[in-house]
Motif scaffolding. Structure first.
Motif, short mmCIF file in Angstrom:
data_model
loop_
_atom_site.label_atom_id
_atom_site.label_comp_id
_atom_site.label_asym_id
_atom_site.label_seq_id
_atom_site.Cartn_x
_atom_site.Cartn_y
_atom_site.Cartn_z
N GLY A 204 30.70 35.54 17.01
CA GLY A 204 30.96 36.00 18.38
C GLY A 204 31.06 37.53 18.38
O GLY A 204 30.55 38.21 19.26
N ASP A 276 26.23 33.21 24.01
CA ASP A 276 26.12 32.33 22.85
C ASP A 276 24.71 32.41 22.29
O ASP A 276 23.73 32.22 23.02
N LEU A 277 24.61 32.69 21.00
CA LEU A 277 23.29 32.93 20.42
C LEU A 277 22.37 31.70 20.49
O LEU A 277 21.15 31.84 20.54
N ARG A 278 22.96 30.50 20.48
CA ARG A 278 22.11 29.30 20.58
C ARG A 278 21.34 29.30 21.89
O ARG A 278 20.14 29.02 21.90
N GLY A 324 29.76 32.19 12.36
CA GLY A 324 28.98 31.22 13.15
C GLY A 324 27.47 31.42 13.12
O GLY A 324 26.71 30.49 12.85
N ILE A 325 27.01 32.65 13.35
CA ILE A 325 25.56 32.91 13.37
C ILE A 325 25.03 33.01 11.94
O ILE A 325 24.01 32.41 11.60
N ASN A 328 24.64 29.58 10.39
CA ASN A 328 23.88 28.53 11.07
C ASN A 328 22.51 28.93 11.59
O ASN A 328 21.83 28.11 12.21
#
Ligand code: ADP
Length: 391
Positions: A204, A276-278, A324-325, A328
């Motif tokens: 984040g 959110d990167l997704r 997180g990034i 994943n």
């Protein structure tokens, strides 16, 4: 030994209870509250729940409480959470408005509720205490520097964990041991070739840190968590001349400009899609050029910072991705490592694609520089540091 890790937000309280056995800790209970208006009430409720659920016989079973404090004025490290810590947090309340006030208040409350427990604060800036002045000072007048305006760096718990774990994985127990005791004994001399690591904490909020023999030599974040790489909705680095100009050109107040830079900028501001990167990746795949630009900017900034550490370290042994990034997103890992074969960096695309939220070496077998994914576990890091501090 029972250690409670308290995560305090302005309207939230989350906790994890660890049972420590040496440096290893197991979470035996966790919970949290959102939309909190009275922190004292929910802290008491959490302690009552821990007893009701049989995790504690009484609140006296809690040996220590750990707080991952962000930024203190004239104070860093892993220290007893006393009046000095509260004053240091309050001294920088405007710099970390979402974090410092709830932690100052939370420490006060825990002191009353658990008077016999040891309270320990681990500052996110602690890992950067040994960064040379040339890399930590801004070229501002001395009065500004003396007022505390300097590069502090953040995500210290995460990058320190990377320093320790990567040294273990690289077979450098001497470096790992030095990192473990860093906040208690300071840096230890290690012999042999230096271990040179670039650590990408991409989540984040994101930062890149250069690490030699387990000690940070520099990092992308500066005075506040507002700096460095483009963050989810925060701007990252911005020329200091832009802010006063923007207030005039856009006809907005300094407060409004700050709000926009903190809430409507970064990956969200550029993509116009999400923080959110997704979502941004999905939009880019669907042909959204702004979303693709946001991704390219994140990659560009990560490479920009990493390359500055490559020069400073005089070479590289290990690249680590975490958070997180970093854990994943194989696409981003490939993009960051692209075209670096001449520097000894070759990613193995199959291993990279297969690695999701797990520890793995993702460089090709003959890559001189190892690329490793190390899952972040900041609560465990904090529990370990608290354990070391009070043992
Ligand atoms: P924080 O900094 O808030 O702790 P995290 O480290 O959890 O955040 O990182 C959040 C980011 O990680 C988000 O941008 C999200 O898109 C990304 N992320 C989390 N899980 C995945 C996943 N399974 N695949 C791709 N991206 C992910």
């Amino acid at each position: 030994m029972h250690i409670l890790i308290a995560n305090l937000g302005s309207t939230s309280f989350k906790y994890r209870l660890y049972k420590m056995d040496g440096k290893n800790g197991a979470v035996i209970a966790s919970g949290g509250f959102e939309r909190v208006t009275n922190h004292e009430e929910v802290i008491n409720q959490a302690l009552a729940d821990l007893i009701d659920q049989g995790n504690l016989n009484s609140i006296n079973d809690i040996d220590a409480v750990g707080f991952k404090t962000v930024l203190g004025k004239d104070l860093s490290g892993c220290v007893d959470a006393d009046d000095t810590v509260i004053a240091a947090l309050e001294g920088f309340r405007e710099v970390a408005p979402a974090h410092n006030p709830p932690y100052a208040e939370g420490i006060r409350q825990f002191r009353q509720i658990l008077p016999d427990a040891r309270l320990v604060a681990l500052f996110e800036t602690a890992f950067y205490q040994w960064v040379p002045q040339a890399a930590s000072r801004y070229a501002v007048p001395k009065e500004w520097h003396d007022a505390g305006i300097r590069r502090y760096g953040f995500h210290g718990a995460s990058h320190k964990f990377v320093a320790e774990r990567s040294a273990e994985l690289m077979g450098r127990e001497d470096v790992a041991e030095s990192v473990r005791g860093l906040y208690v004994d300071g840096p230890q001399e290690v012999s042999g070739d230096p271990l040179r690591v670039v650590s990408f904490h991409l989540g984040g909020s994101s930062s890149v840190t250069g690490i030699r023999n387990g000690i940070a030599i520099g990092t992308s974040m500066g005075f506040s968590p507002q700096s460095g790489l483009p963050q989810n909705n925060r701007v990252g680095d911005l020329d200091s001349g832009a802010l006063p100009y923007a207030t005039k050109a856009l006809g907005i107040t300094m407060e409004e400009a700050e709000r926009q830079l903190t809430k409507e900028s970064g990956l969200q501001g550029v993509s116009g899609v999400s923080n959110d990167l997704r979502d941004i990746c999905n939009a880019a795949e669907g042909g959204n050029d702004d979303a693709q630009l946001a991704l390219d900017m994140l990659v560009d900034s990560a490479r920009h910072w990493a390359s500055s550490f490559l020069f400073e370290l005089g070479g590289l042994d290990t690249i680590v991705f975490t958070a997180g990034i970093g854990e994943n997103n194989p696409w981003l890992r490939t993009a960051i490592c692209a075209g670096l074969e001449n520097f000894g960096v070759t990613i193995d695309e199959e291993k990279n694609a297969a690695c999701m939220a797990s520890e793995a070496v993702i460089s090709s077998d003959n890559s001189p520089v190892k690329i490793i994914v190390i899952p972040a576990n900041e609560e465990l890091v904090l529990a370990r540091e608290v354990h070391r501090k009070i043992s």
